[in-house]
Design an enzyme around this catalytic site. Structure first.
Site, PDB file in Angstrom:
ATOM      1  N   ARG A 336       1.286  -1.413   0.004  1.00 31.63           N
ATOM      2  CA  ARG A 336       0.302   0.046  -0.260  1.00 31.63           C
ATOM      3  C   ARG A 336       0.629   1.329  -0.179  1.00 31.63           C
ATOM      4  O   ARG A 336       1.934   1.091  -0.461  1.00 31.63           O
ATOM      5  CB  ARG A 336      -1.075  -0.252   0.984  1.00 31.63           C
ATOM      6  CG  ARG A 336      -0.516   0.362   2.802  1.00 31.63           C
ATOM      7  CD  ARG A 336      -1.222   0.641   3.892  1.00 31.63           C
ATOM      8  NE  ARG A 336      -0.517   0.327   5.165  1.00 31.63           N
ATOM      9  CZ  ARG A 336      -1.414  -0.380   6.326  1.00 31.63           C
ATOM     10  NH1 ARG A 336      -2.189  -1.018   6.334  1.00 31.63           N
ATOM     11  NH2 ARG A 336      -0.326  -0.041   7.367  1.00 31.63           N
ATOM     12  N   GLU A 338       2.663   3.236   1.853  1.00 29.42           N
ATOM     13  CA  GLU A 338       3.718   3.346   3.077  1.00 29.42           C
ATOM     14  C   GLU A 338       4.947   2.734   2.315  1.00 29.42           C
ATOM     15  O   GLU A 338       5.894   3.207   1.876  1.00 29.42           O
ATOM     16  CB  GLU A 338       2.655   2.150   4.267  1.00 29.42           C
ATOM     17  CG  GLU A 338       1.512   2.916   4.600  1.00 29.42           C
ATOM     18  CD  GLU A 338       1.563   2.879   5.884  1.00 29.42           C
ATOM     19  OE1 GLU A 338       2.253   3.363   7.040  1.00 29.42           O
ATOM     20  OE2 GLU A 338       0.351   2.906   6.290  1.00 29.42           O
ATOM     21  N   ASP A 345       7.562  -1.617  13.679  1.00 24.91           N
ATOM     22  CA  ASP A 345       8.030  -2.756  12.931  1.00 24.91           C
ATOM     23  C   ASP A 345       9.441  -3.288  12.988  1.00 24.91           C
ATOM     24  O   ASP A 345       9.364  -4.865  13.390  1.00 24.91           O
ATOM     25  CB  ASP A 345       7.157  -3.504  11.802  1.00 24.91           C
ATOM     26  CG  ASP A 345       6.297  -1.671  11.365  1.00 24.91           C
ATOM     27  OD1 ASP A 345       5.664  -1.087  12.311  1.00 24.91           O
ATOM     28  OD2 ASP A 345       5.360  -2.026  10.905  1.00 24.91           O
ATOM     29  N   TRP A 397       8.522   2.244  18.918  1.00 25.60           N
ATOM     30  CA  TRP A 397       8.866   2.659  17.653  1.00 25.60           C
ATOM     31  C   TRP A 397      10.908   3.190  18.012  1.00 25.60           C
ATOM     32  O   TRP A 397      11.929   2.455  17.093  1.00 25.60           O
ATOM     33  CB  TRP A 397       8.125   3.654  17.304  1.00 25.60           C
ATOM     34  CG  TRP A 397       7.739   3.401  16.260  1.00 25.60           C
ATOM     35  CD1 TRP A 397       6.789   3.028  14.900  1.00 25.60           C
ATOM     36  CD2 TRP A 397       6.165   2.173  17.029  1.00 25.60           C
ATOM     37  NE1 TRP A 397       5.681   1.935  14.643  1.00 25.60           N
ATOM     38  CE2 TRP A 397       5.117   1.867  15.712  1.00 25.60           C
ATOM     39  CE3 TRP A 397       5.728   2.031  17.930  1.00 25.60           C
ATOM     40  CZ2 TRP A 397       3.920   1.151  16.476  1.00 25.60           C
ATOM     41  CZ3 TRP A 397       4.640   1.366  18.407  1.00 25.60           C
ATOM     42  CH2 TRP A 397       3.777   1.099  17.110  1.00 25.60           C
ATOM     43  N   GLU A 606      -1.319  -7.898   8.921  1.00 23.27           N
ATOM     44  CA  GLU A 606      -0.880  -6.984  10.135  1.00 23.27           C
ATOM     45  C   GLU A 606      -1.911  -6.781  11.235  1.00 23.27           C
ATOM     46  O   GLU A 606      -1.436  -5.870  12.258  1.00 23.27           O
ATOM     47  CB  GLU A 606      -1.401  -5.483   8.960  1.00 23.27           C
ATOM     48  CG  GLU A 606      -1.466  -3.807  10.031  1.00 23.27           C
ATOM     49  CD  GLU A 606      -1.797  -2.870   9.395  1.00 23.27           C
ATOM     50  OE1 GLU A 606      -2.413  -3.071   8.047  1.00 23.27           O
ATOM     51  OE2 GLU A 606      -1.388  -1.499   9.690  1.00 23.27           O
TER      52      GLU A 606
END
Ligand code: BGC
Length: 721
Positions: A336, A338, A345, A397, A606
């Site tokens: 997509r 991104e 991740d 993150w 996801e």
């Protein structure tokens, strides 16, 4: 030196197409050695006399371009005749595609090339050819290209006319040698079937979701077209579906010349399992199509085989999600709009990644980009390279900055990994402390009413209020827990480097104490998990019992998201609840890993309910079928279920800890890891006489069975019965 060459750019606009830079090279004698060194603003490929130079796809790769732009060196000895045409095609790549539009300082740079050819003659002289105003340029038949939207090639286009180029004032100080693994074509898949959907669409099923592109042949008349669309899954009725690609058009379009011809894209990539054939001259023959997987040249190092075929499939799916998302940078997803280096991740998946494949070089290159993108206050952007629209630094993150160097060090034992990253790790830890409202925690004002707030929280957890994206665990809890965890890692890293870490040890003690005083009531599964894994609870027994109870009462099902799930199995199995961990692993109902397997997944989803029980989909907003985050459970299978662990005191498998977690819930597990010191195998099997173990390792072993250290080396043993 490539820096002696000039950056050149076409004098005429090339819009969304790719430009071909052309140079005639005369060779004046016998060549001993010839080399081409090259990079571009965009992505490029080079051809000499129609032959491709090297097999690097999407060179120069993806880096924090404003600070680091890799160049590649190719040996072209043997490719040269007396008179040669060198053609280097430059497309938009990550640099100039839509995906980096939020970073105009990168995205608005012109299409540009810098190159140097060195000819070493047998007679002793050396000649260099540098990019300069004498090069020429022409339009390429690639008339459109964009990482998200795809590629259009017009084979019928007349492109002979040559234009001038001009020299461009572009930074050369950012040029660096190739650091990462090269990206190249790997596996090839043939269509398993050609489906005619209920809507009448022609759809090829390649049987596996991959990242790469399709190559096809066609016999056509000039001007006829082939048009292909990409999808990951079919909808409940069996029709083609790709609404979840959001704004990414992901199209392959080919305008034919006359006759039989073969084509594949060169300047972009796609994530897909299904290909809808939107246009194709004549009858579609599936034999004319093949899908080519493209990803970094990482070498496989981990193998898991259990007596449960569905767990084995989950493992296969995780391997594929890694391949598909290890295209030069660790991405969230490959399809997509991104496809970015989302730090969270990568943080949760790094351990699994290092077991599955040798990722030392891959991660070290990306860590250099993390350091390059780290801001002066020590914060780390949520995507690296930083292409994202919102410039924040979220807990769990940004911790990629500490977790990943430490993981890479444990697995490969190279102190340089820690040395290179130590200052950045420290700066990240200092940032969390400085950014906080409260001392010894990482807290921020409550902005939970804002759509885009600082932290992502327990992203996509199932206890999210109002079916939202952020789980129930408060941001301040997660941020403070990771502040403790990263500080602990920093202390360990510093000690491994022989530094005095007493200041940070004291800080860690204070964070833990303050955390326990502040967050003394644990509610969510993720809170219990993090408290157990990061040493943030005084009463481990009670915390673990409560976590186990919550999962049991929820029908042996988890509620955790991106932050809690990767740590959940450890929280359970290291605190006396291995049986609950195995029940989660073997759970087949929603939400679970095997639910996805039962619903035909070939990669990791996801969202736990990407496809719901009734076959409908979760919201198109956030529903990738190829996100490796939850595949992190395989890290637990390697290190705990199968039991092969690095020893922090002898990193890089100088010594191995083998400590399998046995269950009666499956018959047995075998894990194999090709460490830098050689192959290590741990296999256990339930037999009528007890549990049979088979251990192989070329290094000293600490064998722990049933919680007891056994004075045994490699060999076969049976215990219990
Ligand atoms: C990405 C993630 C990422 C997240 C941040 C998503 O859009 O796909 O995987 O970590 O945003 O919450």
């Amino acid at each position: 030196m490539i820096k002696e060459s000039a950056w050149i750019t076409p004098c005429t606009g090339i819009d969304d197409g790719a430009a071909e830079f052309v140079k005639h090279i005369s060779v004046k004698g016998d060549i001993k050695k010839a080399a081409l060194v090259v990079t571009a603003i965009g992505v490029y490929d080079a051809y000499i006399n129609g032959r491709r130079v090297g097999d690097f796809i999407l060179a120069p790769g993806c880096t924090a371009y404003n600070k680091r732009l890799q160049y590649q060196a190719y040996d072209i000895t043997g490719m040269l005749d007396n008179e040669n045409e060198l053609v280097i095609t430059v497309g938009k790549g990550w640099h100039r595609s839509r995906m980096s539009e939020n970073r105009p300082e990168i995205n608005t740079k012109p299409c540009a090339l810098i190159a140097q050819i060195t000819l070493e003659y047998k007679h002793g002289k050396t000649e260099t050819v540098c990019t300069d105003k004498a090069w020429k340029c022409r339009r390429s038949r690639i008339v459109f290209n964009d990482i998200w939207d795809g590629e259009t090639y017009d084979a019928s286009l007349k492109t002979g006319e040559l234009f001038d180029v001009k020299e461009a004032e572009l930074d050369k100080s950012v040029l660096i040698e190739q650091e990462g693994e090269k990206v190249c074509e790997r596996e090839v898949f043939l269509p398993q079937k050609l489906i005619i959907t209920p809507k009448g669409e022609k759809v090829l099923d390649f049987g596996q979701e991959i990242t790469g592109y399709v190559e096809f042949s066609v016999n056509a008349k000039a001007g006829e077209t082939v048009e292909l669309s990409c999808g990951e899954v079919l909808d409940a009725d069996g029709n083609f579906y790709n609404d979840n690609y959001r704004s990414a058009k992901s199209k392959m379009k080919y305008i034919c010349a006359d006759g039989k011809q073969t084509w594949k894209p060169r300047m972009t990539f796609y994530g897909f399992r299904y290909i809808r054939i939107d246009a194709y001259p004549g009858d579609v023959d599936a034999d004319n199509f093949r899908a080519i997987a493209v990803y970094s040249d990482i070498e496989r190092s981990g193998y898991i085989k259990t007596s449960n075929e569905k767990v084995n499939k989950l493992f296969e799916n995780t391997l594929w999600s890694q391949r598909d998302n290890f295209l030069d940078i660790p991405t969230d997803c490959p399809q997509r709009d991104e496809r970015m280096g989302w730090t969270g991740d990568a943080q949760v998946f790094a351990k699994t990644a290092c077991y599955n494949f040798n990722t030392k070089r891959f991660f070290e290159k990306w860590l250099a980009d993390l350091r390059a993108e780290q801001r002066t206050d020590g914060s780390i952007p949520d995507t690296v390279p930083n292409f994202w629209k919102i410039m924040r630094s979220s807990a769990a993150w940004g911790d990629a900055m500490t977790v990943i160097p430490w993981q890479v060090y444990l697995m490969y034992g190279d102190k340089k990994t820690l040395e290179d990253n130590f200052d950045a790790m420290k700066a990240w830890v200092d940032f969390m402390g400085a950014d906080s409202l409260d001392k010894y925690l990482w807290t921020c004002p409550d902005d939970s009413d804002k759509m885009w707030r600082k932290h992502y929280g327990d992203w996509l957890a199932l206890d999210a209020p109002n079916d939202g994206w952020r789980g129930k665990t408060p941001d301040n809890f997660i941020a403070s827990a990771f502040y403790a965890y990263s500080t602990d890692i920093l202390v360990r890293a510093g000690k491994a480097l022989g530094r005095d870490m007493s200041e940070y040890e004291k800080l860690h003690g204070n964070i833990v104490k303050t955390f326990k005083n502040t967050f003394n009531e644990l509610t969510t599964q993720t809170e219990h998990t993090l408290a157990l894994c990061f040493g943030l609870t005084d009463d481990r027994e009670k915390t673990a019992a409560k976590l186990a109870k919550m999962i049991r009462e929820n029908g042996n099902k988890l509620k955790t998201g991106f932050v809690g799930t990767p740590y959940l199995m450890y929280a359970l199995s290291e605190n006396g609840y291995a049986d609950v961990a195995y029940d989660l692993l073997l759970q087949e109902e929603y939400p679970s890993w095997l639910y996805e397997v039962n619903h035909g997944a070939t990669t990791v989803w996801e969202h736990w309910d990407g496809i719901k029980e009734d076959g409908t989909f979760w919201s198109t907003e956030m529903n990738s079928f190829n996100h490796y985050a939850y595949g992190s459970v395989c890290g637990w299978i390697y290190s705990h279920a199968g039991g092969i662990r690095p020893d922090e005191n002898a990193p890089g498998f100088e010594r191995v800890i083998i400590a399998p977690v046995i269950t009666g819930k499956i018959d047995g597990i075998e894990v194999k890891y090709r460490s830098v010191k050689g192959d290590i195998v741990s296999k256990w099997q339930n037999t009528p006489n007890g549990v049979r173990y088979e251990i192989t390792a070329p290094v000293p072993i600490t064998l722990i069975i049933d919680g007891k250290v056994r004075e045994l080396g490699a060999g076969s043993y049976t215990f219990g019965g």
